[in-house]
Write a protein that holds these residues in place. Structure first.
Motif, PDB file in Angstrom:
ATOM      1  N   GLY A  50      43.428  48.596   2.706  1.00 42.14           N
ATOM      2  CA  GLY A  50      42.749  49.699   2.028  1.00 42.14           C
ATOM      3  C   GLY A  50      41.237  49.604   2.145  1.00 42.14           C
ATOM      4  O   GLY A  50      40.536  50.614   2.318  1.00 42.14           O
ATOM      5  N   ILE A  51      40.715  48.385   2.075  1.00 42.94           N
ATOM      6  CA  ILE A  51      39.260  48.183   2.223  1.00 42.94           C
ATOM      7  C   ILE A  51      38.822  48.540   3.637  1.00 42.94           C
ATOM      8  O   ILE A  51      37.803  49.221   3.832  1.00 42.94           O
ATOM      9  CB  ILE A  51      38.900  46.718   1.891  1.00 42.94           C
ATOM     10  N   VAL A  52      39.600  48.088   4.626  1.00 36.00           N
ATOM     11  CA  VAL A  52      39.245  48.385   6.017  1.00 36.00           C
ATOM     12  C   VAL A  52      39.242  49.893   6.257  1.00 36.00           C
ATOM     13  O   VAL A  52      38.330  50.437   6.898  1.00 36.00           O
ATOM     14  CB  VAL A  52      40.239  47.685   6.975  1.00 36.00           C
ATOM     15  N   GLU A  53      40.251  50.576   5.742  1.00 40.22           N
ATOM     16  CA  GLU A  53      40.353  52.027   5.970  1.00 40.22           C
ATOM     17  C   GLU A  53      39.291  52.801   5.196  1.00 40.22           C
ATOM     18  O   GLU A  53      38.778  53.817   5.678  1.00 40.22           O
ATOM     19  CB  GLU A  53      41.750  52.494   5.582  1.00 40.22           C
TER      20      GLU A  53
ATOM     21  N   VAL B 157      29.266  48.511  -3.771  1.00 42.40           N
ATOM     22  CA  VAL B 157      30.200  47.876  -4.688  1.00 42.40           C
ATOM     23  C   VAL B 157      30.961  48.939  -5.475  1.00 42.40           C
ATOM     24  O   VAL B 157      32.168  48.821  -5.705  1.00 42.40           O
ATOM     25  CB  VAL B 157      29.462  46.908  -5.634  1.00 42.40           C
ATOM     26  N   GLY B 158      30.276  49.996  -5.841  1.00 36.62           N
ATOM     27  CA  GLY B 158      30.930  51.062  -6.589  1.00 36.62           C
ATOM     28  C   GLY B 158      32.044  51.715  -5.787  1.00 36.62           C
ATOM     29  O   GLY B 158      33.131  51.983  -6.307  1.00 36.62           O
ATOM     30  N   ALA B 159      31.796  51.963  -4.503  1.00 34.43           N
ATOM     31  CA  ALA B 159      32.817  52.561  -3.651  1.00 34.43           C
ATOM     32  C   ALA B 159      33.981  51.608  -3.447  1.00 34.43           C
ATOM     33  O   ALA B 159      35.144  52.030  -3.386  1.00 34.43           O
ATOM     34  CB  ALA B 159      32.205  52.949  -2.304  1.00 34.43           C
ATOM     35  N   LEU B 160      33.706  50.317  -3.361  1.00 33.98           N
ATOM     36  CA  LEU B 160      34.773  49.326  -3.219  1.00 33.98           C
ATOM     37  C   LEU B 160      35.712  49.359  -4.421  1.00 33.98           C
ATOM     38  O   LEU B 160      36.927  49.161  -4.278  1.00 33.98           O
ATOM     39  CB  LEU B 160      34.167  47.924  -3.062  1.00 33.98           C
TER      40      LEU B 160
ATOM     41  N   TYR C 134      33.953  39.404  -6.413  1.00 32.63           N
ATOM     42  CA  TYR C 134      34.033  39.362  -4.956  1.00 32.63           C
ATOM     43  C   TYR C 134      33.345  40.537  -4.266  1.00 32.63           C
ATOM     44  O   TYR C 134      33.246  40.537  -3.029  1.00 32.63           O
ATOM     45  CB  TYR C 134      35.508  39.366  -4.511  1.00 32.63           C
ATOM     46  N   GLY C 135      32.893  41.506  -5.009  1.00 32.82           N
ATOM     47  CA  GLY C 135      32.422  42.752  -4.408  1.00 32.82           C
ATOM     48  C   GLY C 135      31.366  42.563  -3.332  1.00 32.82           C
ATOM     49  O   GLY C 135      31.527  43.061  -2.200  1.00 32.82           O
ATOM     50  N   GLN C 136      30.304  41.848  -3.646  1.00 30.72           N
ATOM     51  CA  GLN C 136      29.221  41.692  -2.672  1.00 30.72           C
ATOM     52  C   GLN C 136      29.669  40.880  -1.468  1.00 30.72           C
ATOM     53  O   GLN C 136      29.279  41.170  -0.326  1.00 30.72           O
ATOM     54  CB  GLN C 136      28.007  41.028  -3.330  1.00 30.72           C
ATOM     55  N   ASP C 137      30.515  39.864  -1.707  1.00 27.49           N
ATOM     56  CA  ASP C 137      31.013  39.062  -0.589  1.00 27.49           C
ATOM     57  C   ASP C 137      31.823  39.923   0.384  1.00 27.49           C
ATOM     58  O   ASP C 137      31.717  39.770   1.600  1.00 27.49           O
ATOM     59  CB  ASP C 137      31.891  37.917  -1.111  1.00 27.49           C
ATOM     60  N   VAL C 138      32.644  40.822  -0.154  1.00 26.75           N
ATOM     61  CA  VAL C 138      33.434  41.703   0.703  1.00 26.75           C
ATOM     62  C   VAL C 138      32.516  42.604   1.531  1.00 26.75           C
ATOM     63  O   VAL C 138      32.723  42.782   2.737  1.00 26.75           O
ATOM     64  CB  VAL C 138      34.407  42.551  -0.138  1.00 26.75           C
ATOM     65  N   LEU C 139      31.506  43.153   0.892  1.00 20.12           N
ATOM     66  CA  LEU C 139      30.560  44.006   1.631  1.00 20.12           C
ATOM     67  C   LEU C 139      29.854  43.225   2.724  1.00 20.12           C
ATOM     68  O   LEU C 139      29.609  43.751   3.821  1.00 20.12           O
ATOM     69  CB  LEU C 139      29.540  44.618   0.668  1.00 20.12           C
ATOM     70  N   ASP C 140      29.530  41.950   2.440  1.00 21.38           N
ATOM     71  CA  ASP C 140      28.876  41.113   3.459  1.00 21.38           C
ATOM     72  C   ASP C 140      29.798  40.885   4.649  1.00 21.38           C
ATOM     73  O   ASP C 140      29.361  40.904   5.807  1.00 21.38           O
ATOM     74  CB  ASP C 140      28.473  39.762   2.851  1.00 21.38           C
ATOM     75  N   VAL C 141      31.087  40.668   4.383  1.00 19.35           N
ATOM     76  CA  VAL C 141      32.045  40.487   5.471  1.00 19.35           C
ATOM     77  C   VAL C 141      32.138  41.766   6.306  1.00 19.35           C
ATOM     78  O   VAL C 141      32.148  41.720   7.536  1.00 19.35           O
ATOM     79  CB  VAL C 141      33.433  40.101   4.929  1.00 19.35           C
ATOM     80  N   LEU C 142      32.205  42.922   5.627  1.00 22.64           N
ATOM     81  CA  LEU C 142      32.279  44.197   6.338  1.00 22.64           C
ATOM     82  C   LEU C 142      31.047  44.416   7.201  1.00 22.64           C
ATOM     83  O   LEU C 142      31.139  44.858   8.353  1.00 22.64           O
ATOM     84  CB  LEU C 142      32.432  45.346   5.330  1.00 22.64           C
TER      85      LEU C 142
END
Length: 642
Positions: free
Chosen positions: A603-606, A612-615, A629-637
């Motif tokens: 779902g995150i990939v799509e 962070v708000g959109a996540l 985890y929000g910022q870490d996920v954005l950093d990975v993306l």
């Protein structure tokens, strides 16, 4: 006993989660609106499924409930959310001591205050949990039934404020069910000791008889009953003739589930050890699990299975109840289960994430004979044996059906359905043949050997007589003088074994005694007299059933069926997220799915959130995980897209 309000205030444990207190306070309606807000903010989902909303609102309002819902259907939310909405602590009674720590960790991961009381705690640790309970600092508390019924524990709970009692795996109270636990019978004390506290009994497997036993034995006659469909459409059911079962299993894993998590069930501890070692020697990472292993070894193997990707656990039925690993892609049986209830519960451990999964079994003539011999030679009462035979007969009927397996399976639980198009008998309908004469020849051989020679044999010698093949027993018994000698040469040995397996399943032939000798069964009469035409299935060759790549299967590479629909570039992002998740899970010593499930990563990939708000709008991303985890996920993306 003081009762709880029908529309309780939001508990303090949720006040710190971003936005939830204000949103819930402003939500119109009552418990239903608050429940939806908790679902969204805490668990990260936008809507309830099936009866979840009705159950939660009923229990949160103080009502009792009996809930029958399939594995993966979301039973846990049915008591977790009411526990959060009501004042006090929700007490969860579960037989799964070995899994309580993981269950608590999963709740803590989404911001819920949880603990357990069981024999793994030392006295100081147990005392600390008791103090938390009395101080109102817990949302959920797990304990086993044998602890709950102790006078000391009941006294402790009387001093605490209890939101509800959730009786998980409630089928364990059914004395004629597949997993009876005597300690569950003591849970009827809750009705008297806590008359103002709602109770919810939940199970993923129950026939009408088991359902009635749950209701009666737990004294829940006044409860609301919620029975969901037992259908698991993402699971493809397949049963094939046993022919070198380990090789068949290896073909299944290599062809359809390479690198994916699975459970393999065997009846004996020795088989478990041997199959796990055999798979490991062939580069399939596999671990054994059975009650004979040291408790620390069992716990270690269970933890590895939960925390590592692509591991296969080979186990007796001692393993699996309560396992919440969502990405188990296959469940295999190398021996015949004792009942449909047990089979359904075991196969239900596949595909909890809703992704395509396989329930596969290799089944042969020896399984039928050994199971009947085990029942007849057991120490149980005659009533117990009658029930065991009834369970086995239903299991055999499922194995030998020539129509849709899912229809047969659901009918056992009292539910009607249409052919599914996603089981082996739908995908490759078996051919049938008129086996009336062959069955008459088989029965005649049994009768002649008994009447004229006073002899009874197992399947091997009976088939030798029908084929006219000499051996020491034939010569000693002068079998060549019998009129039935060699009358069955129109069939091969394999075909006779296939026919005999089906005759045993239909009660036309029976196996009796310690040696499993064959005798005419209760249904033999109409066949011998020619009153009935007997249609049997032609045995399909092992591994030849066609496999759909639609609803019940996915293509894609190993490791994550959830990502099958992603484009190559998206798949790279998904794998980067997966690697990040593994590192986080390793650091926290928790299973990867407790960080995010594969479905949430997809779902995150799509969604490709840019903030962070959109996540936070992705399904499965709750408030606590968003904050953590929000910022870490954005950093990975960002990193994975250059």
């Amino acid at each position: 006993m003081e009762t709880h309000p029908a529309e309780p205030a939001l508990p303090e444990s949720l006040e710190s989660l971003p936005g939830i207190a204000d949103a819930a306070a402003g939500a119109p309606g009552g418990a239903g609106a608050r429940a939806l807000e908790v679902l969204s903010r805490v668990f990260g989902y936008d809507a309830f499924r099936g009866d979840q909303a009705a159950i939660i609102e009923h229990v949160a309002g103080g009502g009792d409930a009996v809930v029958l819902m399939p594995t993966g259907g979301g039973k846990s939310l049915c008591y977790q959310i009411p526990s959060l909405l009501r004042e006090g602590t929700g007490v969860v009674i579960s037989p799964l001591i070995a899994l309580m720590a993981d269950q608590v960790a999963a709740l803590e991961a989404v911001g819920i205050r949880a603990a357990f009381l069981n024999s793994t705690l030392d006295p100081h640790e147990a005392q600390a949990v008791e103090q938390q309970l009395l101080a109102g600092e817990l949302d959920l508390l797990y304990m086993a039934p044998e602890r709950l019924v102790l006078q000391r524990t009941l006294g402790l709970l009387q001093r605490a404020r209890i939101a509800l009692f959730a009786i998980d795996e409630a089928h364990c109270v059914a004395q004629w069910g597949h997993d009876f636990r005597p300690d569950y019978l003591g849970l009827s004390v809750l009705a008297e000791a806590f008359p103002g506290v709602p109770r919810i009994a939940l199970t993923a497997t129950a026939t009408r008889q088991t359902h009635e036993e749950i209701t009666r034995n737990l004294r829940m006659e006044q409860a609301q009953h919620y029975v969901s469909s037992f259908d698991r459409p993402n699971i493809q059911y397949r049963i094939e003739p046993k022919d070198r079962a380990r090789e068949q299993l290896l073909r299944l894993i290599r062809a359809e589930h390479p690198g994916e998590a699975g459970i393999v069930y065997c009846l004996s501890r020795r088989s478990v050890e041997e199959v796990a070692a055999w798979l490991s020697e062939r580069d399939v990472p596999a671990l054994p699990y059975h009650a004979g292993l040291d408790a620390r070894v069992r716990q270690h193997h269970q933890e590895r299975f939960l925390r590592e990707d692509g591991l296969v656990i080979v186990a007796t039925i001692a393993f699996g109840m309560g396992i919440d690993k969502p990405d188990v892609r296959f469940v295999a049986h190398l021996d015949l289960p004792k009942s449909i209830e047990g089979y359904y519960q075991e196969t239900g451990r596949a595909g909890r994430d809703g992704q395509p999964s396989t329930a596969w079994m290799a089944y042969g003539l020896g399984d039928v004979v050994s199971q009947r011999k085990f029942i007849d030679g057991g120490d149980g009462s005659e009533q117990f044996k009658r029930n065991a035979r009834s369970h086995l007969d239903a299991m055999l009927a499922l194995c030998e059906t020539v129509t849709c397996r899912r229809v047969q399976l659901l009918r056992y639980f009292g539910q009607d359905s249409e052919p599914c198009g996603n089981c082996d008998t739908c995908l490759s309908p078996p051919k049938t043949w008129d086996a009336t004469v062959a069955a008459q020849k088989m029965l005649s051989a049994l009768i002649r050997l008994d009447r004229e020679r006073g002899q009874k044999f197992g399947s091997g010698q009976i088939i030798e007589v029908l084929l006219g093949r000499e051996n020491d027993r034939s010569r000693q018994g002068r079998h060549h003088e019998l009129s039935v000698w060699g009358i069955g040469t129109e069939l091969s040995e394999r075909e006779w074994r296939t026919a005999l397996r089906q005759l045993l399943a239909r009660g036309i032939v029976e196996a009796e005694g310690d040696y499993g000798v064959l005798v005419p069964g209760p249904q033999a009469g109409p066949v011998l007299s020619g009153e009935t035409v007997l249609e049997l299935a032609v045995d399909r060759a092992p591994g030849k059933a066609s496999r759909s790549r639609g609803a019940g299967s996915g293509g894609g590479s190993a490791g994550s069926r959830a990502a099958d629909g992603l484009e190559p570039a998206q798949r790279e992002v998904f794998e980067a997220l997966r690697a990040w998740r593994t590192s986080v899970a390793t650091e926290k010593a928790i299973p990867p799915y407790m960080v995010f499930s594969d479905a949430t990563l997809v779902g995150i990939v799509e969604a490709r959130p840019g903030s962070v708000g959109a996540l936070g709008g992705v399904s499965g991303v709750g408030a606590k995980k968003l904050a953590e985890y929000g910022q870490d996920v954005l950093d990975v993306l960002t990193g994975s897209t250059g």
